[in-house]
Each structure stands twice: as structure tokens, then as C-alpha cells.
Design a protein around this motif. Sequence first.
Motif, PDB file in Angstrom:
ATOM      1  N   LEU A 166     -19.409  -3.688 -39.359  1.00  0.00           N
ATOM      2  CA  LEU A 166     -18.643  -4.511 -40.437  1.00  0.00           C
ATOM      3  C   LEU A 166     -17.583  -3.643 -41.326  1.00  0.00           C
ATOM      4  O   LEU A 166     -16.447  -3.895 -41.447  1.00  0.00           O
ATOM      5  CB  LEU A 166     -19.619  -4.876 -41.355  1.00  0.00           C
ATOM      6  CG  LEU A 166     -20.753  -5.862 -41.171  1.00  0.00           C
ATOM      7  CD1 LEU A 166     -21.543  -6.325 -42.393  1.00  0.00           C
ATOM      8  CD2 LEU A 166     -19.930  -7.332 -40.854  1.00  0.00           C
ATOM      9  N   ASN A 167     -17.956  -2.265 -41.014  1.00  0.00           N
ATOM     10  CA  ASN A 167     -16.977  -1.272 -41.652  1.00  0.00           C
ATOM     11  C   ASN A 167     -15.866  -1.208 -40.752  1.00  0.00           C
ATOM     12  O   ASN A 167     -14.772  -0.966 -41.040  1.00  0.00           O
ATOM     13  CB  ASN A 167     -17.671   0.351 -41.509  1.00  0.00           C
ATOM     14  CG  ASN A 167     -16.606   1.272 -41.438  1.00  0.00           C
ATOM     15  OD1 ASN A 167     -15.927   1.510 -42.419  1.00  0.00           O
ATOM     16  ND2 ASN A 167     -16.973   2.120 -40.577  1.00  0.00           N
ATOM     17  N   TRP A 168     -15.855  -1.146 -39.397  1.00  0.00           N
ATOM     18  CA  TRP A 168     -14.818  -1.184 -38.296  1.00  0.00           C
ATOM     19  C   TRP A 168     -14.135  -2.447 -38.508  1.00  0.00           C
ATOM     20  O   TRP A 168     -12.777  -2.356 -38.377  1.00  0.00           O
ATOM     21  CB  TRP A 168     -15.226  -1.093 -37.060  1.00  0.00           C
ATOM     22  CG  TRP A 168     -16.034   0.056 -36.606  1.00  0.00           C
ATOM     23  CD1 TRP A 168     -15.764   1.323 -37.302  1.00  0.00           C
ATOM     24  CD2 TRP A 168     -17.157   0.137 -35.588  1.00  0.00           C
ATOM     25  NE1 TRP A 168     -16.787   2.223 -36.625  1.00  0.00           N
ATOM     26  CE2 TRP A 168     -17.576   1.593 -35.600  1.00  0.00           C
ATOM     27  CE3 TRP A 168     -17.844  -0.497 -34.849  1.00  0.00           C
ATOM     28  CZ2 TRP A 168     -18.557   2.008 -34.962  1.00  0.00           C
ATOM     29  CZ3 TRP A 168     -18.790   0.006 -34.049  1.00  0.00           C
ATOM     30  CH2 TRP A 168     -19.143   1.463 -34.118  1.00  0.00           C
ATOM     31  N   ILE A 169     -14.543  -3.420 -38.793  1.00  0.00           N
ATOM     32  CA  ILE A 169     -13.812  -4.735 -38.735  1.00  0.00           C
ATOM     33  C   ILE A 169     -12.945  -4.859 -40.257  1.00  0.00           C
ATOM     34  O   ILE A 169     -11.697  -5.190 -40.090  1.00  0.00           O
ATOM     35  CB  ILE A 169     -14.878  -6.051 -39.060  1.00  0.00           C
ATOM     36  CG1 ILE A 169     -15.387  -6.281 -37.600  1.00  0.00           C
ATOM     37  CG2 ILE A 169     -13.987  -7.335 -39.503  1.00  0.00           C
ATOM     38  CD1 ILE A 169     -16.471  -7.289 -37.513  1.00  0.00           C
ATOM     39  N   TYR A 170     -13.518  -4.241 -41.496  1.00  0.00           N
ATOM     40  CA  TYR A 170     -12.701  -3.955 -42.582  1.00  0.00           C
ATOM     41  C   TYR A 170     -11.793  -3.007 -42.477  1.00  0.00           C
ATOM     42  O   TYR A 170     -10.697  -3.561 -42.841  1.00  0.00           O
ATOM     43  CB  TYR A 170     -13.944  -3.567 -43.316  1.00  0.00           C
ATOM     44  CG  TYR A 170     -13.343  -3.123 -44.930  1.00  0.00           C
ATOM     45  CD1 TYR A 170     -12.953  -4.069 -45.876  1.00  0.00           C
ATOM     46  CD2 TYR A 170     -12.954  -1.886 -45.230  1.00  0.00           C
ATOM     47  CE1 TYR A 170     -12.427  -3.789 -47.104  1.00  0.00           C
ATOM     48  CE2 TYR A 170     -12.359  -1.534 -46.415  1.00  0.00           C
ATOM     49  CZ  TYR A 170     -12.159  -2.600 -47.435  1.00  0.00           C
ATOM     50  OH  TYR A 170     -11.569  -2.161 -48.614  1.00  0.00           O
ATOM     51  N   ARG A 171     -11.866  -1.797 -41.670  1.00  0.00           N
ATOM     52  CA  ARG A 171     -10.887  -0.884 -41.530  1.00  0.00           C
ATOM     53  C   ARG A 171      -9.649  -1.579 -40.527  1.00  0.00           C
ATOM     54  O   ARG A 171      -8.549  -1.091 -40.802  1.00  0.00           O
ATOM     55  CB  ARG A 171     -11.424   0.276 -40.960  1.00  0.00           C
ATOM     56  CG  ARG A 171     -12.313   0.974 -41.847  1.00  0.00           C
ATOM     57  CD  ARG A 171     -12.744   2.440 -41.271  1.00  0.00           C
ATOM     58  NE  ARG A 171     -11.907   3.320 -41.214  1.00  0.00           N
ATOM     59  CZ  ARG A 171     -11.950   4.629 -40.794  1.00  0.00           C
ATOM     60  NH1 ARG A 171     -12.970   5.060 -40.410  1.00  0.00           N
ATOM     61  NH2 ARG A 171     -10.887   5.221 -40.735  1.00  0.00           N
ATOM     62  N   HIS A 172     -10.245  -2.456 -39.697  1.00  0.00           N
ATOM     63  CA  HIS A 172      -9.277  -2.989 -38.800  1.00  0.00           C
ATOM     64  C   HIS A 172      -8.094  -3.635 -39.476  1.00  0.00           C
ATOM     65  O   HIS A 172      -6.920  -3.798 -39.259  1.00  0.00           O
ATOM     66  CB  HIS A 172      -9.741  -3.854 -37.732  1.00  0.00           C
ATOM     67  CG  HIS A 172      -8.831  -4.286 -36.692  1.00  0.00           C
ATOM     68  ND1 HIS A 172      -7.959  -3.599 -35.724  1.00  0.00           N
ATOM     69  CD2 HIS A 172      -8.674  -5.653 -36.523  1.00  0.00           C
ATOM     70  CE1 HIS A 172      -7.308  -4.478 -35.219  1.00  0.00           C
ATOM     71  NE2 HIS A 172      -7.508  -5.846 -35.376  1.00  0.00           N
ATOM     72  N   PHE A 173      -8.798  -4.557 -40.440  1.00  0.00           N
ATOM     73  CA  PHE A 173      -7.781  -5.487 -41.369  1.00  0.00           C
ATOM     74  C   PHE A 173      -7.103  -4.827 -42.539  1.00  0.00           C
ATOM     75  O   PHE A 173      -6.113  -5.366 -43.071  1.00  0.00           O
ATOM     76  CB  PHE A 173      -8.539  -6.559 -41.607  1.00  0.00           C
ATOM     77  CG  PHE A 173      -8.845  -7.704 -40.678  1.00  0.00           C
ATOM     78  CD1 PHE A 173      -7.868  -8.314 -39.876  1.00  0.00           C
ATOM     79  CD2 PHE A 173     -10.087  -7.461 -39.982  1.00  0.00           C
ATOM     80  CE1 PHE A 173      -8.081  -9.146 -39.066  1.00  0.00           C
ATOM     81  CE2 PHE A 173     -10.405  -8.613 -38.982  1.00  0.00           C
ATOM     82  CZ  PHE A 173      -9.202  -9.355 -38.317  1.00  0.00           C
ATOM     83  N   THR A 174      -7.634  -3.665 -42.925  1.00  0.00           N
ATOM     84  CA  THR A 174      -6.999  -2.944 -44.200  1.00  0.00           C
ATOM     85  C   THR A 174      -6.368  -1.730 -43.721  1.00  0.00           C
ATOM     86  O   THR A 174      -5.412  -1.128 -44.687  1.00  0.00           O
ATOM     87  CB  THR A 174      -8.075  -2.570 -44.972  1.00  0.00           C
ATOM     88  OG1 THR A 174      -8.801  -1.544 -44.569  1.00  0.00           O
ATOM     89  CG2 THR A 174      -8.878  -3.925 -45.668  1.00  0.00           C
ATOM     90  N   GLU A 175      -6.304  -0.984 -42.516  1.00  0.00           N
ATOM     91  CA  GLU A 175      -5.552   0.065 -42.323  1.00  0.00           C
ATOM     92  C   GLU A 175      -4.853  -0.119 -41.015  1.00  0.00           C
ATOM     93  O   GLU A 175      -5.272  -0.653 -40.025  1.00  0.00           O
ATOM     94  CB  GLU A 175      -6.870   1.292 -41.724  1.00  0.00           C
ATOM     95  CG  GLU A 175      -7.674   1.638 -42.894  1.00  0.00           C
ATOM     96  CD  GLU A 175      -8.614   2.698 -42.527  1.00  0.00           C
ATOM     97  OE1 GLU A 175      -8.436   3.513 -41.496  1.00  0.00           O
ATOM     98  OE2 GLU A 175      -9.617   2.941 -43.234  1.00  0.00           O
ATOM     99  N   PRO A 176      -3.452   0.152 -41.043  1.00  0.00           N
ATOM    100  CA  PRO A 176      -2.554   0.074 -39.930  1.00  0.00           C
ATOM    101  C   PRO A 176      -2.921   0.656 -38.765  1.00  0.00           C
ATOM    102  O   PRO A 176      -3.344   1.863 -38.758  1.00  0.00           O
ATOM    103  CB  PRO A 176      -1.351   0.355 -40.511  1.00  0.00           C
ATOM    104  CG  PRO A 176      -1.692   1.514 -41.714  1.00  0.00           C
ATOM    105  CD  PRO A 176      -2.789   0.971 -42.409  1.00  0.00           C
ATOM    106  N   HIS A 177      -2.858   0.238 -37.604  1.00  0.00           N
ATOM    107  CA  HIS A 177      -3.150   0.882 -36.588  1.00  0.00           C
ATOM    108  C   HIS A 177      -4.503   1.447 -36.301  1.00  0.00           C
ATOM    109  O   HIS A 177      -4.564   2.366 -35.577  1.00  0.00           O
ATOM    110  CB  HIS A 177      -1.920   2.068 -36.505  1.00  0.00           C
ATOM    111  CG  HIS A 177      -0.571   1.638 -36.529  1.00  0.00           C
ATOM    112  ND1 HIS A 177       0.064   0.518 -35.796  1.00  0.00           N
ATOM    113  CD2 HIS A 177       0.245   2.150 -37.445  1.00  0.00           C
ATOM    114  CE1 HIS A 177       1.278   0.551 -36.485  1.00  0.00           C
ATOM    115  NE2 HIS A 177       1.435   1.398 -37.077  1.00  0.00           N
ATOM    116  N   TYR A 178      -5.526   0.845 -36.878  1.00  0.00           N
ATOM    117  CA  TYR A 178      -6.809   1.262 -36.585  1.00  0.00           C
ATOM    118  C   TYR A 178      -7.438   0.635 -35.485  1.00  0.00           C
ATOM    119  O   TYR A 178      -7.929  -0.601 -35.548  1.00  0.00           O
ATOM    120  CB  TYR A 178      -7.690   0.966 -38.098  1.00  0.00           C
ATOM    121  CG  TYR A 178      -9.236   1.568 -37.831  1.00  0.00           C
ATOM    122  CD1 TYR A 178      -9.386   2.875 -37.753  1.00  0.00           C
ATOM    123  CD2 TYR A 178     -10.199   0.479 -37.641  1.00  0.00           C
ATOM    124  CE1 TYR A 178     -10.821   3.321 -37.725  1.00  0.00           C
ATOM    125  CE2 TYR A 178     -11.496   1.063 -37.239  1.00  0.00           C
ATOM    126  CZ  TYR A 178     -11.591   2.292 -37.599  1.00  0.00           C
ATOM    127  OH  TYR A 178     -13.112   2.945 -37.380  1.00  0.00           O
TER     128      TYR A 178
END
Length: 215
Positions: A166-178
Motif C-alpha cells: 500500500l505504501n508503494w502504491i501511494y508513493r507511485h501516485f504521489t511521487e513523480p518517477h517512483y
Amino acid sequence: MNIFRLAGDMTHLASVLVLLLKIHTIKSCAGVSLKTQELYALVFATRYLDIFTDFISVYNTIMKLIFLGSSFSIVWYIRRHKVVRRSYDKDQDTFRHYFLMLPCLLLALLINEKFTFKEVMWTFSLYLEAVAILPQLVLLQRTRNIDNLTGQYVFLLGAYRALYILNWIYRHFTEPHYVHWITWIAGLVQTLLYADFFYYYFESWKNNVRLQLPA
């Protein structure tokens, strides 16, 4: 840092504390796989090679020290403590965990983000962590009856990785190029290995019966 990462870290920490509570207070490691604990010690030893060279934050360093110290402490308890080691079921904990190490190392040498020693070791730790729970799950299937603390330990370990997804999904949508495909795929494989355990864990909780895994 986000709520899913923090929850994942705290759940991981809780799993370690539950296992140490069982071993230290009850003086028993019954139902605990030494093979899995040795794999986790290797996971943290190879993942945190940067602990004294690359400072990220006080929180990060403390968590690394906790997981390193606790993993080797658990191995020591099971192998060397004069009371705890008597409860270790060596005859049931027979998974050949060494056969997991070489494929993970070869895979890390072939598939990594950067071909340097620390990066390959970090990637190796991801692959190894994905399968490190296998000896523990096999042991639980063989022993059938699982005490509450051991069941909670395995559940919390699986929940930690699920929260990290869930952390990775959240960061994928909130951080560019993650994008970190190696981490994601290894984490997904690790979580899927817990699927069967999760099912029987929730069934036992719902029906208020002792946790048992099918042989």
C-alpha cells in the motif's frame, strides 16, 4: 514517510517483539523455524551494509539496528540458550534453506538496478526476504497446532509486507518517477506466500478455534 510506511514498520517491529516475548518470557521456541530466522538474519546483514556509511535519518538508523540486533539475537537464543534450545524441533524444521540462497544470489547478480557490491547485496536481500518465510510455513504445516504467539508473529510479518505494498502504491501516485519493479515484484511474491496462512488465520479467529494449517 507516509501512514502506510509507518504502519508497515510498526507492524514489522511488533512481529519481532512478539517473537522475542515468546522466546524470552516463556523460554520456548516451539513452532519457530530456526531456518527462517537464519535467513532473516542474512537478509538484514546484506541489506544494511550502508548502516555506518550512508545516513538517512535517526529513525532509519534505529530501525536498522533493531532489526539487525533482534534477528541475530533470535538465532542465538534458538541455537545457544541452554533452556530455549531444548524446545527447538530440529526433526520437523528440515527445510533445506541453503537451496534458497544460491538462486536468490544468482538472480541478484543477473537482475539488479546497478551492478555494484552494495546494490547486488541489497537486491539479494529483497529476493531472499520474499522466500524466507517458507521454512516457517512448512514447519507450521507439519506441527499443525500453532500457539497464539507464533500465529500472531507470522500474521504480523505478512501484514507488514501487505502494508508496504500500500505504501508503494501511494508513493507511485504521489511521487513523480517512483518506479521500483524489483522491490514491487519481490514484495508481491512475499505477500502471496502468506495468502493460505491468512485464510486459516482469519477462519480460526472468526470461529474462535485454535489455528491449524492443513498438512
